[in-house]
Scaffold this active site. Structure first.
Site, short mmCIF file in Angstrom:
data_model
loop_
_atom_site.label_atom_id
_atom_site.label_comp_id
_atom_site.label_asym_id
_atom_site.label_seq_id
_atom_site.Cartn_x
_atom_site.Cartn_y
_atom_site.Cartn_z
N ASP A 43 0.12 -23.71 -51.36
CA ASP A 43 -0.79 -24.85 -51.32
C ASP A 43 -2.04 -24.56 -50.47
O ASP A 43 -3.14 -24.96 -50.83
CB ASP A 43 -0.07 -26.08 -50.76
CG ASP A 43 0.99 -26.62 -51.71
OD1 ASP A 43 0.95 -26.24 -52.90
OD2 ASP A 43 1.84 -27.40 -51.27
N LYS A 79 0.12 -26.53 -43.29
CA LYS A 79 1.25 -26.78 -44.18
C LYS A 79 2.51 -26.39 -43.41
O LYS A 79 2.84 -25.20 -43.29
CB LYS A 79 1.13 -25.93 -45.45
CG LYS A 79 2.24 -26.17 -46.48
CD LYS A 79 2.03 -27.46 -47.24
CE LYS A 79 3.09 -27.62 -48.34
NZ LYS A 79 2.87 -28.85 -49.12
#
EC number: 6.3.3.3
Length: 247
Positions: free
Chosen positions: A58, A45
């Protein structure tokens, strides 16, 4: 930006047609299926926005759903829920550039069979003050991009624009996944099953049911297998699914 000499592993970049379309759950589903096939998996990410330093992001959701065996790497976090470039500027923190994200993906690829790069928002959201985007990351490492799309009204235009931006840049599209398929799809959603692959000029390779992100790990794996196509490690049949939900 130059292309690295070698990317040993399969690298897949995941982008959304917007925010809140189910991109992280789709990333977790791809990771879960790869782990089930005994492949080593890393999820990158480049920039997490809208969360404080101690809040789960996430990559934590991916680990929870797919399994702790996933290697996760979040390069930077910015507190405001904005585009990464804007959020970095407001926080007075150096942004993550496409070159840095690409280098991290290549580094992960040297020790893993599958690397998944999850963007923030859409394909052309600005990552830095120079206008760098997730498209630049994918292009620089020669990785295909999986488009995660909304199910309902308005998704065709956003999907078409995303796919066109990939084609213009010479980036392969790995297909389109509906990131959150509703339990009771309306007319637009049902028609979109036929129209999405047409406007994207790429196959429909999945439809993940809404609420999948709340499931336990074993149940999530079962849903992932049914919701993603063989190209992503699952058993999803786009033709059959569209026929089942024919408008």
């Amino acid at each position: 930006m130059s292309v690295p000499a070698e990317v040993p592993a399969d690298v897949l970049v995941l982008t959304g047609t917007g925010t809140g379309v189910g991109k992280t759950v789709v990333t977790a589903a791809v990771a879960a299926l790869a782990l089930h096939r005994r492949r080593s998996v890393a999820v990158l990410k480049p920039a997490q926005t809208g969360l404080g330093p101690d809040e789960p992001g996430d990559v934590d959701d991916v680990s929870r759903l797919a399994g702790g065996e996933v290697t996760t790497w979040e390069l930077a976090r910015f507190p405001d829920p904005l585009a990464p470039g804007t959020a970095a500027r407001r926080a007075d923190i150096l942004p993550v550039t496409p070159a840095q994200a690409a280098a991290a993906a290549v580094e992960l690829s040297r020790g893993h069979d599958q690397v998944l790069v999850e963007g923030a928002g859409g394909l052309l959201v600005r990552m830095d003050e120079h206008g760098g985007t997730l498209a630049d990351v994918a292009w620089s490492i020669g990785a295909p991009v999986l488009i995660v799309a909304d199910a309902g009204l308005g998704t065709l235009n956003a999907t078409a624009l995303t796919a066109e931006a990939l084609r213009v840049r010479g980036i392969a599209c790995a297909g389109v996944v509906v990131g959150s398929w509703p339990a009771e799809p309306d007319l637009a959603a049902r028609c979109n099953l036929d129209d999405l692959p047409v406007v994207a000029e790429a196959p429909l390779v999945g439809a993940v049911p809404a609420g999948a992100g709340t499931l336990g790990r074993e149940e999530f794996l079962t849903v992932a297998r049914a919701s993603l196509a063989p190209s992503l490690g699952g058993e999803f049949d786009a033709t059959g699914f569209a026929a089942e939900h024919a408008a």
